[in-house]
Design an enzyme around this catalytic site. Sequence first.
Site, PDB file in Angstrom:
ATOM      1  N   SER A 176     148.367  29.381 -71.639  1.00 23.36           N
ATOM      2  CA  SER A 176     149.483  28.725 -72.395  1.00 23.36           C
ATOM      3  C   SER A 176     149.442  29.203 -74.068  1.00 23.36           C
ATOM      4  O   SER A 176     150.562  28.718 -74.551  1.00 23.36           O
ATOM      5  CB  SER A 176     149.223  27.299 -72.320  1.00 23.36           C
ATOM      6  OG  SER A 176     149.579  26.901 -71.126  1.00 23.36           O
ATOM      7  N   LYS A 196     152.470  21.770 -81.708  1.00 21.88           N
ATOM      8  CA  LYS A 196     152.787  21.321 -79.925  1.00 21.88           C
ATOM      9  C   LYS A 196     152.847  20.081 -79.819  1.00 21.88           C
ATOM     10  O   LYS A 196     151.701  19.010 -80.471  1.00 21.88           O
ATOM     11  CB  LYS A 196     151.812  22.278 -78.984  1.00 21.88           C
ATOM     12  CG  LYS A 196     151.990  22.070 -77.503  1.00 21.88           C
ATOM     13  CD  LYS A 196     151.302  22.985 -76.824  1.00 21.88           C
ATOM     14  CE  LYS A 196     151.449  23.088 -75.330  1.00 21.88           C
ATOM     15  NZ  LYS A 196     150.444  23.932 -74.694  1.00 21.88           N
ATOM     16  N   SER A 213     152.391  26.951 -71.391  1.00 20.00           N
ATOM     17  CA  SER A 213     153.266  25.808 -71.727  1.00 20.00           C
ATOM     18  C   SER A 213     153.341  25.609 -73.335  1.00 20.00           C
ATOM     19  O   SER A 213     154.283  24.517 -73.909  1.00 20.00           O
ATOM     20  CB  SER A 213     152.418  24.570 -71.351  1.00 20.00           C
ATOM     21  OG  SER A 213     151.158  24.450 -72.020  1.00 20.00           O
TER      22      SER A 213
END
Length: 535
Positions: free
Chosen positions: A221, A116, A197
């Site tokens: 997330s 990420k 996310s």
Amino acid sequence: MRREPSLRPATLLGALLLLGLLPGLLLVRTAAARTPDVTELTATTLAEKIRAGELSAAAVTAAYLERIAAIDSAGPTLNAIVELNPEAEANAAALDRYFQAHGSKGPLHGIPVILKANVDTADRMPTHAGSLALADHVAAVDAHLVTRLRNAGAVILGKTNLSEWANFRSNESSSGWSSVGGQTRNPHVLDRNPCGSSSGSAVAVAARLAPLAVGTETDGSIICPSAINGIVGIKPTVGTVSRHGIIPISHTQDTAGPMARSVSDAALLLEVLVDADPADPGARRFPDGPPTFTGAATGTRLDGVRIGVFRNYFGAGELAAVDAIVERSVEQLGRLGAELVDPVALTPDPGMFDAEYQVMLFEFKAGLNAYLADHPVPEDRDTLAELIVWNRDHADTVMPLFGQGVFLEAVDKGGLDDPDYLAALQNGPLRMRAALAAIFAEQDLDALLTAAGSFAWKTDWLAGDRFMVGSSSLAAMSGFPSITVPAGNVRGLPVGVAFVGPPFSEAGLIQIARSFEHATDARLEPRFVPTLETP
């Protein structure tokens, strides 16, 4: 007796076509001659083949880069990868040379892993959390977990798109959208949302752009995007994976964790990620020493395992199709031999969630300011207050869809000695931790089963996200571990269930999840359908 002449090849071809047999014969021949696509192999299988000398790190890396070019950058254009590592191929080649001289470097030798884009890497890839404000920020030091990955032999393939600032800039945001990367799309149905996310990480794994990914979670997330994209995601006990070198939201709840297509692969990655890091003030050691998880991902029965069924999840009773998948999952666990406590008497007070949000606001301000002060970011963007000004000055490109209301709330908060913060911490995360610990102790439970989320909603840049079902706050607020596994689908949109356990129970959760995964076999390969609606 008159004898018919034998068929010439052209005549035979015509006869087979008339009989409708040729397509089937060609399919059989093609299938028999087909070489398996490297990207179809699990990370566990890839590791075995690399160790056996049957595959090279360079070949595996090349295969994934080709698929990214064909599926992410072109084709359905999923927009999951926001940065490719320009050194990936060279790093893979170096690992092959190392293998020739010394053997395997570690359990992930030659395996591509994506991160990420809020995780620091000391290479040529920026760490920006999806924001143009930090688009050119390159960290000087690897995050601790990145060091662990490199030492284990992983090839850092690239970084994934995310909801900007890990979905903590506005409450009207669209998950999977960032000003750096644009909108990531769900690979199952392209106009559906990937959830956030860690959206890009989940989409990349689901679409076979990488065998393994690292996501991060503060509340949902990892769990939500994993469930909605039909993969396995693990949110470990908070503090067992170092947060050092990750752009923060809340030190009480933040963690990184593995995302993979199978429980075994997720366990393989988790075993590398877990480590007690002195640089993380919240680091926690497993009480019985360094854990191993791969051995737990082999079971098929759950005899004697006690699982509570948490039915008071957000949205329960609102989506019949999701409730039905949860019901079938409960029945499946019973068939596997689990002892079920159904339902568990747990009804979280809504005030806990309000308190949780306040804790996040306080800790985000403190944590982000500390991160920015410790990193080579532009001088006019080295505090939250300055980021707010920069965003206003560049609103056309940074905020074309939604604003920065969360930033504005956070910047007005006091320090971590503020009585309001201490009260919120007690009334939110600490209260949830006590309530959940009591349920596990009083009912002698190994895990809770609950809905991980809904099926994916349509991406909407006007109204924002539509979270319909969820339970992630149980594990997020308490800091306890959780794992989500595919459990079914609604018209081709995956739906997952989640297992939540007490602190340091990752191995047990992996055993439960692996048994459930083996019995249900519910994972769907993405079909890249444009939409479920027809004009």
